[in-house]
Design an enzyme around this catalytic site. Sequence first.
Site, PDB file in Angstrom:
ATOM      1  CE1 TYR B  38      -3.352  -2.615   0.142  1.00 56.45           C
ATOM      2  CE2 TYR B  38      -3.415  -2.673   2.826  1.00 56.45           C
ATOM      3  CZ  TYR B  38      -3.538  -2.842   1.218  1.00 56.45           C
ATOM      4  OH  TYR B  38      -4.756  -4.189   2.057  1.00 56.45           O
ATOM      5  CG  HIS B 194     -10.110   3.588   4.008  1.00 60.25           C
ATOM      6  ND1 HIS B 194     -10.448   5.161   3.190  1.00 60.25           N
ATOM      7  CD2 HIS B 194     -10.099   3.245   2.324  1.00 60.25           C
ATOM      8  CE1 HIS B 194     -10.146   5.143   2.383  1.00 60.25           C
ATOM      9  NE2 HIS B 194     -10.225   3.307   1.289  1.00 60.25           N
ATOM     10  NE  ARG B 224      -5.234   4.623  -4.503  1.00 58.91           N
ATOM     11  CZ  ARG B 224      -6.321   2.997  -3.383  1.00 58.91           C
ATOM     12  NH1 ARG B 224      -7.115   2.763  -3.494  1.00 58.91           N
ATOM     13  NH2 ARG B 224      -4.446   3.114  -2.982  1.00 58.91           N
ATOM     14  CD  GLU B 266     -12.302  -1.710  -6.863  1.00 65.56           C
ATOM     15  OE1 GLU B 266     -12.700  -2.526  -6.562  1.00 65.56           O
ATOM     16  OE2 GLU B 266     -11.277  -0.845  -5.761  1.00 65.56           O
ATOM     17  CE  LYS B 318      -4.448  -6.168  -1.986  1.00 61.72           C
ATOM     18  NZ  LYS B 318      -5.124  -5.627  -2.704  1.00 61.72           N
TER      19      LYS B 318
HETATM   20  C1  HEM Z   1     -11.831   8.943  -1.393  1.00 66.91           C
HETATM   21  C2  HEM Z   1     -12.925   8.156  -2.698  1.00 66.91           C
HETATM   22  C3  HEM Z   1     -12.483   6.759  -1.514  1.00 66.91           C
HETATM   23  C4  HEM Z   1     -13.373   5.741  -1.236  1.00 66.91           C
HETATM   24  C5  HEM Z   1     -15.276   6.009  -0.623  1.00 66.91           C
HETATM   25  C6  HEM Z   1     -12.765   4.402  -0.208  1.00 66.91           C
HETATM   26  C7  HEM Z   1     -13.411   3.581  -0.287  1.00 66.91           C
HETATM   27  C8  HEM Z   1     -12.726   2.187   0.179  1.00 66.91           C
HETATM   28  C9  HEM Z   1     -13.173   0.993   0.259  1.00 66.91           C
HETATM   29  C10 HEM Z   1     -15.172   1.149   1.067  1.00 66.91           C
HETATM   30  C11 HEM Z   1     -12.745   0.168   0.861  1.00 66.91           C
HETATM   31  C12 HEM Z   1     -13.387  -1.276   1.762  1.00 66.91           C
HETATM   32  C13 HEM Z   1     -12.557  -1.678   2.967  1.00 66.91           C
HETATM   33  C14 HEM Z   1     -12.916  -2.239   3.768  1.00 66.91           C
HETATM   34  O1  HEM Z   1     -12.877  -3.751   3.815  1.00 66.91           O
HETATM   35  O2  HEM Z   1     -14.296  -2.644   4.154  1.00 66.91           O
HETATM   36  C15 HEM Z   1     -11.577   0.344   0.716  1.00 66.91           C
HETATM   37  C16 HEM Z   1      -9.659   0.399   0.499  1.00 66.91           C
HETATM   38  C17 HEM Z   1      -8.901   0.818   0.078  1.00 66.91           C
HETATM   39  N1  HEM Z   1      -8.309   2.285   0.230  1.00 66.91           N
HETATM   40 FE1  HEM Z   1     -10.300   3.517  -0.412  1.00 66.91          FE
HETATM   41  N2  HEM Z   1     -11.844   4.607  -0.905  1.00 66.91           N
HETATM   42  C18 HEM Z   1     -11.042   6.408  -1.561  1.00 66.91           C
HETATM   43  C19 HEM Z   1     -10.319   7.068  -1.569  1.00 66.91           C
HETATM   44  C20 HEM Z   1      -9.023   6.128  -1.015  1.00 66.91           C
HETATM   45  C21 HEM Z   1      -7.845   6.484  -1.551  1.00 66.91           C
HETATM   46  C22 HEM Z   1      -7.631   7.838  -2.187  1.00 66.91           C
HETATM   47  C23 HEM Z   1      -6.545   5.843  -1.731  1.00 66.91           C
HETATM   48  C24 HEM Z   1      -5.413   5.841  -1.320  1.00 66.91           C
HETATM   49  C25 HEM Z   1      -4.208   5.641  -0.360  1.00 66.91           C
HETATM   50  C26 HEM Z   1      -7.556   4.939  -1.082  1.00 66.91           C
HETATM   51  C27 HEM Z   1      -7.004   3.112  -0.384  1.00 66.91           C
HETATM   52  C28 HEM Z   1      -7.096   2.208  -0.129  1.00 66.91           C
HETATM   53  C29 HEM Z   1      -6.620   0.893   0.171  1.00 66.91           C
HETATM   54  C30 HEM Z   1      -4.931   0.875   0.065  1.00 66.91           C
HETATM   55  C31 HEM Z   1      -7.443  -0.249  -0.016  1.00 66.91           C
HETATM   56  C32 HEM Z   1      -7.197  -1.591   0.605  1.00 66.91           C
HETATM   57  C33 HEM Z   1      -7.367  -2.132  -0.369  1.00 66.91           C
HETATM   58  C34 HEM Z   1      -6.850  -3.756  -0.783  1.00 66.91           C
HETATM   59  O3  HEM Z   1      -6.097  -3.991  -0.469  1.00 66.91           O
HETATM   60  O4  HEM Z   1      -7.874  -3.888  -1.257  1.00 66.91           O
HETATM   61  N3  HEM Z   1      -8.135   4.742  -0.850  1.00 66.91           N
HETATM   62  N4  HEM Z   1     -11.535   2.019  -0.069  1.00 66.91           N
END
Ligand code: HEM
Lengths: 189, 353
Positions: B38, B194, B224, B266, B318
């Site tokens: 990450y 998050h 991203r 994504e 994941k």
């Molecule tokens: C602003 C809009 C964003 C929304 C609505 C959003 C939403 C989410 C949601 C719902 C999750 C899954 C959390 C769970 O397990 O319940 C997630 C995962 C994550 N988000 Fe975001 N996110 C946003 C922006 C960002 C940004 C800008 C970053 C930049 C670093 C980020 C980094 C991550 C990462 C690293 C994960 C883990 C993903 C994985 O390992 O599959 N997110 N996000």
Amino acid sequence: MSDQSIKSRPVYQSLAMDLSGLRHLLVSDSPAYRFEAPPDREVEVWFVAAPDQEGRIPPSGTVRERGFRSPRHLIDRLDHRLAQERMGLRLYVSGTEGFLWDVFNTAQRAGMTRQEIFQCQSGTQARRVACVHCRTFNHGVTTTIVRCDGCGANLFVRDHFSRRLSAFMGVKIDAEVAGEVPPAEQAYS
Amino acid sequence: MGIQFKTDETFRDDFSYRNSDAAILRFPFPFGEDKYMYSVNIEPHGKAGGSPAFDHAFDVDEHYVAECRERAIVLDHDPKRCQVLPHMMPAEWDTLELLMESLSTDYPEHFSLTRDGTAWHWINRPLGLDRRFVFGDASTLPCGPFEYITRQAQGDFTLQDQRDDNLYVDGGMVTTQADWSLEFDIGMSFHEWHGPVPLAHEIGVFDRALQYLLRLQYGHPVRRLNWTMTINPRLDTSPENYPDWGPDRTTVTAENIAGKLHLRVELQTLFRLPRSNAILFGIRCYLISLQDIERVEKWRKRLHRVLATLPPELVEYKGLTRFHHMAVSRLAAMDDGAPLSLGIQPDQARLPA
Ligand code: HEM
């Protein structure tokens, strides 16, 4: 599932009077609450009777105190009260986590902001669990795994908390291999 | 000539979804290096970057019609997959305008928008829609403006309100998600929604990402890539329906893994909206089977290296635990360890048969 600390759940403080308020209302889901107000300030207290009252409204010690039969009873009355309030009210909430957020959401609907509401968790740590599959709420959960009242799935109680639902997320633990359900552990009481 | 839409594809039951050779070569492969962790991997959303999927504000491809049909099926079962809090109405109209303007400008053979003051005329040829409505008057549309337009787009969308130096997810159309629930998360702040993500909080990723987004400017969208893996080309891997798709994870064998296992990418885009000052978050999901990845030499070697060194916390979060080792050992046999070019581009213009 290795959930670590709970980022979506706030850290609750103990209650202290916000002196910028003009009127102060404390609501508690039990007759045992702790709140210290400066002697020159008045606090109105609404509290829920102990379950041994079995529906009787407890007599109140002072005019500033008022008893209710149940949390639901109190919140219904609060809804009505807040509709008539003006700026300057500070709301203090003491009780179980589910109660804290039920009151919070009621107050927000009535137009109060986050800054005007103060919460202190007390009593049981039992969790309210929202089944993510069927949307049934399971109350008073003290174990890591609970059978959903609605759909019957064995739910793992995730450390993910929704203030809007006032509940933790429950996810079917044996969705991948039916019957792979570890023993539930006593965890929140 | 326009895009040849594969109108009969399915993302459930018989899973007839397939990528053409052209779709494989334009796939937004998420690994520019041999290791993955990450980070605040946010960059301007413009044409450069290694995949034609970045060329337009909202990418439309051969799966467009089938994905819109899949979305309609999900919404029919569960209308709450689309929810917007009442105070977000200005952001709903901002979204409709942005999508209609972008699609009609970028794909004029498929979409057209004619504006005469607030009297708008929208034509969506692939879906056979022709609609006149009054911009700003929701009663002239069959449903809310956000739902109306996101039913006609690929990928999920969420709306973030900005207040108190934070972002709140106050609405969304979420039918193709990687295991998160809008019904549960709606109304949460950036760090709250998050919450379940491992490791990233501790290394400051979310603190820095939030600061970056609070300063996002109108007209300067960013993007991203995020990724996971899904068994079968299934778009709706929601927690709501986990009892239905969870068992898929146990069906993977060394014999069928190349066809069953899909890399799920994504393409996440963020747009500041002009009137509401909200942020529109697009989560465009791309699926590619392992056997199609293997047709690109650089990608199969790189995927091997990334999976082999993936932190165990990420493997678990994941949901890869049951088949991760099978994927690694299959790919190991195809990786000679030769150095690979930096970046995500495939480094080949054609695919072997
Ligand atoms: C602003 C809009 C964003 C929304 C609505 C959003 C939403 C989410 C949601 C719902 C999750 C899954 C959390 C769970 O397990 O319940 C997630 C995962 C994550 N988000 Fe975001 N996110 C946003 C922006 C960002 C940004 C800008 C970053 C930049 C670093 C980020 C980094 C991550 C990462 C690293 C994960 C883990 C993903 C994985 O390992 O599959 N997110 N996000």
